[in-house]
Design an enzyme around this catalytic site. Structure first.
Site, PDB file in Angstrom:
ATOM      1  N   SER A  22       0.806  -1.228   0.000  1.00 37.60           N
ATOM      2  CA  SER A  22       0.000   0.000   0.000  1.00 37.60           C
ATOM      3  C   SER A  22       0.840   1.279   0.000  1.00 37.60           C
ATOM      4  O   SER A  22       0.481   2.236  -0.701  1.00 37.60           O
ATOM      5  CB  SER A  22      -0.967  -0.011   1.179  1.00 37.60           C
ATOM      6  OG  SER A  22      -1.911  -1.047   1.001  1.00 37.60           O
ATOM      7  N   THR A  67      -4.637  -3.475   8.212  1.00 36.67           N
ATOM      8  CA  THR A  67      -4.517  -4.852   7.746  1.00 36.67           C
ATOM      9  C   THR A  67      -4.335  -5.796   8.924  1.00 36.67           C
ATOM     10  O   THR A  67      -4.471  -5.403  10.090  1.00 36.67           O
ATOM     11  CB  THR A  67      -3.411  -4.974   6.657  1.00 36.67           C
ATOM     12  OG1 THR A  67      -3.433  -6.293   6.126  1.00 36.67           O
ATOM     13  CG2 THR A  67      -2.025  -4.683   7.210  1.00 36.67           C
ATOM     14  N   LYS A  71      -7.927  -5.570  11.607  1.00 38.66           N
ATOM     15  CA  LYS A  71      -9.140  -5.171  10.881  1.00 38.66           C
ATOM     16  C   LYS A  71     -10.421  -5.239  11.728  1.00 38.66           C
ATOM     17  O   LYS A  71     -11.311  -4.416  11.551  1.00 38.66           O
ATOM     18  CB  LYS A  71      -9.320  -6.055   9.640  1.00 38.66           C
ATOM     19  CG  LYS A  71      -8.410  -5.695   8.494  1.00 38.66           C
ATOM     20  CD  LYS A  71      -8.695  -6.633   7.321  1.00 38.66           C
ATOM     21  CE  LYS A  71      -8.270  -6.000   6.020  1.00 38.66           C
ATOM     22  NZ  LYS A  71      -8.740  -6.763   4.856  1.00 38.66           N
ATOM     23  N   ASP A 107     -12.949  -3.457   0.595  1.00 38.20           N
ATOM     24  CA  ASP A 107     -12.639  -4.722  -0.092  1.00 38.20           C
ATOM     25  C   ASP A 107     -13.764  -5.150  -1.041  1.00 38.20           C
ATOM     26  O   ASP A 107     -13.502  -5.582  -2.167  1.00 38.20           O
ATOM     27  CB  ASP A 107     -12.390  -5.839   0.925  1.00 38.20           C
ATOM     28  CG  ASP A 107     -11.038  -5.695   1.606  1.00 38.20           C
ATOM     29  OD1 ASP A 107     -10.115  -5.120   0.998  1.00 38.20           O
ATOM     30  OD2 ASP A 107     -10.908  -6.159   2.757  1.00 38.20           O
ATOM     31  N   ALA A 132     -14.154 -18.884   3.678  1.00 39.15           N
ATOM     32  CA  ALA A 132     -15.114 -18.229   4.579  1.00 39.15           C
ATOM     33  C   ALA A 132     -14.372 -17.399   5.624  1.00 39.15           C
ATOM     34  O   ALA A 132     -14.828 -17.237   6.745  1.00 39.15           O
ATOM     35  CB  ALA A 132     -15.994 -19.285   5.244  1.00 39.15           C
ATOM     36  N   ALA A 135     -11.722 -12.334   3.884  1.00 42.48           N
ATOM     37  CA  ALA A 135     -11.803 -12.034   2.457  1.00 42.48           C
ATOM     38  C   ALA A 135     -13.089 -12.636   1.866  1.00 42.48           C
ATOM     39  O   ALA A 135     -13.763 -12.003   1.055  1.00 42.48           O
ATOM     40  CB  ALA A 135     -10.584 -12.588   1.737  1.00 42.48           C
TER      41      ALA A 135
HETATM   42  P1  ATR Z   1      -8.637 -14.075   5.035  1.00 37.21           P
HETATM   43  O1  ATR Z   1      -8.979 -13.012   6.019  1.00 37.21           O
HETATM   44  O2  ATR Z   1      -7.597 -13.667   4.025  1.00 37.21           O
HETATM   45  O3  ATR Z   1      -9.848 -14.654   4.391  1.00 37.21           O
HETATM   46  P2  ATR Z   1      -8.440 -16.328   6.850  1.00 37.21           P
HETATM   47  O4  ATR Z   1      -9.517 -15.777   7.705  1.00 37.21           O
HETATM   48  O5  ATR Z   1      -7.234 -16.924   7.497  1.00 37.21           O
HETATM   49  O6  ATR Z   1      -7.873 -15.230   5.858  1.00 37.21           O
HETATM   50  O7  ATR Z   1      -9.105 -17.404   5.869  1.00 37.21           O
HETATM   51  C1  ATR Z   1      -8.353 -18.246   5.059  1.00 37.21           C
HETATM   52  C2  ATR Z   1      -9.277 -19.079   4.208  1.00 37.21           C
HETATM   53  O8  ATR Z   1      -8.486 -20.017   3.459  1.00 37.21           O
HETATM   54  C3  ATR Z   1     -10.254 -19.928   5.023  1.00 37.21           C
HETATM   55  O9  ATR Z   1     -11.442 -20.090   4.291  1.00 37.21           O
HETATM   56  C4  ATR Z   1      -9.489 -21.253   5.137  1.00 37.21           C
HETATM   57  O10 ATR Z   1     -10.313 -22.368   5.382  1.00 37.21           O
HETATM   58  P3  ATR Z   1     -10.648 -22.810   6.910  1.00 37.21           P
HETATM   59  O11 ATR Z   1     -11.676 -21.826   7.401  1.00 37.21           O
HETATM   60  O12 ATR Z   1     -11.168 -24.185   6.776  1.00 37.21           O
HETATM   61  O13 ATR Z   1      -9.343 -22.722   7.670  1.00 37.21           O
HETATM   62  C5  ATR Z   1      -8.915 -21.351   3.754  1.00 37.21           C
HETATM   63  N1  ATR Z   1      -7.791 -22.279   3.668  1.00 37.21           N
HETATM   64  C6  ATR Z   1      -6.508 -22.074   4.041  1.00 37.21           C
HETATM   65  N2  ATR Z   1      -5.759 -23.171   3.784  1.00 37.21           N
HETATM   66  C7  ATR Z   1      -6.587 -24.111   3.235  1.00 37.21           C
HETATM   67  C8  ATR Z   1      -6.424 -25.441   2.727  1.00 37.21           C
HETATM   68  N3  ATR Z   1      -5.226 -26.059   2.745  1.00 37.21           N
HETATM   69  N4  ATR Z   1      -7.504 -26.073   2.207  1.00 37.21           N
HETATM   70  C9  ATR Z   1      -8.705 -25.469   2.165  1.00 37.21           C
HETATM   71  N5  ATR Z   1      -8.929 -24.204   2.630  1.00 37.21           N
HETATM   72  C10 ATR Z   1      -7.902 -23.531   3.149  1.00 37.21           C
END
Ligand code: ATR
Length: 285
Positions: A22, A67, A71, A107, A132, A135
């Site tokens: 940023s 960030t 957040k 976002d 979920a 993001a």
């Molecule tokens: P952000 O704020 O960027 O969304 P986050 O809250 O850490 O970051 O979410 C990461 C997302 O990637 C989640 O949906 C996570 O799934 P889980 O809720 O089951 O943890 C998903 N994710 C990360 N690694 C994964 C993997 N190896 N397989 C499937 N989903 C994954």
């Protein structure tokens, strides 16, 4: 860049913050538009967040991006929230007006604008979204706002998918599923677009979310990952002749919307994109 007594200060709160793109993007934007302002990184430890926000008021810092991991936690220290920040429970942009701080979430709007730029239509479409997290919430909200008729949310942790379903279900038709190959294969036959909001695909040895050879021809595939510029999901989509969109546009436009909130001026999106491409990919394509 000429800094004088009149120069406004903006910044980003994060922990860590060293990786943030940023400062590069926003300083290039200020310069391009001729706004007398600088944008600096602030590495704020979680236990110092309250003092740091009060520091913004005390020092007259004009605006912030926010960030990980601040957040959500910053909300209790702000004076007002935009409707989207309130609904999503997360703030990535703050505007300081005479010591009164308003939190925004750019976002969702950033994601929508990037799709408009790419010519992706949402009205009446069915979308399959993976993820979920924070993001996923913003992107799911944006998809519904953009007019999708059905949003299918698939997540490894089903409980988190249910929470997103509960949050977004008031805004449209949202169905949630656990991440299971057979479920995904059934959903793939239904949908017009696939959107990845998980971190899967950032690292070369990441697993695949599903069997990418099952991506149907003719769907649009969006991955909000921008580094690498082409994840295995997007590569497979292109090989099927699908329209494939990466996350650089979302990064640019969430910053552009923040710039417009702070300055009231139209953001120089081309400049912002160029500096990011140069930094991330070593040159403009
Ligand atoms: P952000 O704020 O960027 O969304 P986050 O809250 O850490 O970051 O979410 C990461 C997302 O990637 C989640 O949906 C996570 O799934 P889980 O809720 O089951 O943890 C998903 N994710 C990360 N690694 C994964 C993997 N190896 N397989 C499937 N989903 C994954």
């Amino acid at each position: 860049m000429k800094i004088t007594g009149k120069t406004s200060v903006y910044g980003i709160f994060g922990y860590p913050v060293k990786h943030s793109l940023s400062p590069l993007m926003q300083n290039a934007a200020f310069e391009e538009v001729g706004v007398d302002a600088v944008y600096v990184p602030f590495e704020v430890e979680p236990e110092n967040l309250k003092e740091a926000v009060n520091g913004v008021r005390a020092l007259g810092v004009k605006g912030l991006n926010v960030t990980v991991p601040h957040k959500e936690r910053i909300i209790e220290h702000l004076d007002y929230l935009s409707e989207e920040a309130e609904l999503l429970g997360a703030v990535n942009t703050v505007k300081n007006e005479n010591g009164e701080l308003t939190g925004y979430n750019t976002d969702a709007e950033g994601f929508l604008r990037s799709l408009v730029e790419e010519g992706v239509e949402l009205e009446g479409k069915k979308a399959l979204m993976f993820g979920a997290g924070g993001a996923g919430r913003a992107v799911g909200y944006a998809l519904l706002k953009g007019g999708v008729s059905f949003l299918y949310v698939v997540n490894r942790n089903f409980q988190r998918a249910r929470e997103v379903g509960e949050l977004l279900g008031k805004r449209g038709n949202v169905l949630v599923f656990p991440l299971k190959e057979s479920t995904v294969e059934t959903l793939l036959k239904e949908v017009d677009m696939i959107v990845n909001t998980t971190s899967v695909g950032m690292k070369p040895d990441d697993p695949h979310l599903f069997d990418y050879s099952k991506i149907p021809e003719g769907v649009t595939v969006v991955d909000i990952i921008y580094n690498p510029p082409e994840t295995p999901l997007l590569k497979a989509a292109k090989e099927k002749g699908c329209k494939a969109v990466n996350g650089l546009g979302m990064l640019v436009y969430q910053g552009a919307v923040a710039f417009e909130i702070w300055t009231g001026k139209k953001a120089p999106v081309e400049t912002m994109r160029e500096v990011l491409e140069r930094e991330l990919y070593g040159g403009t394509p």
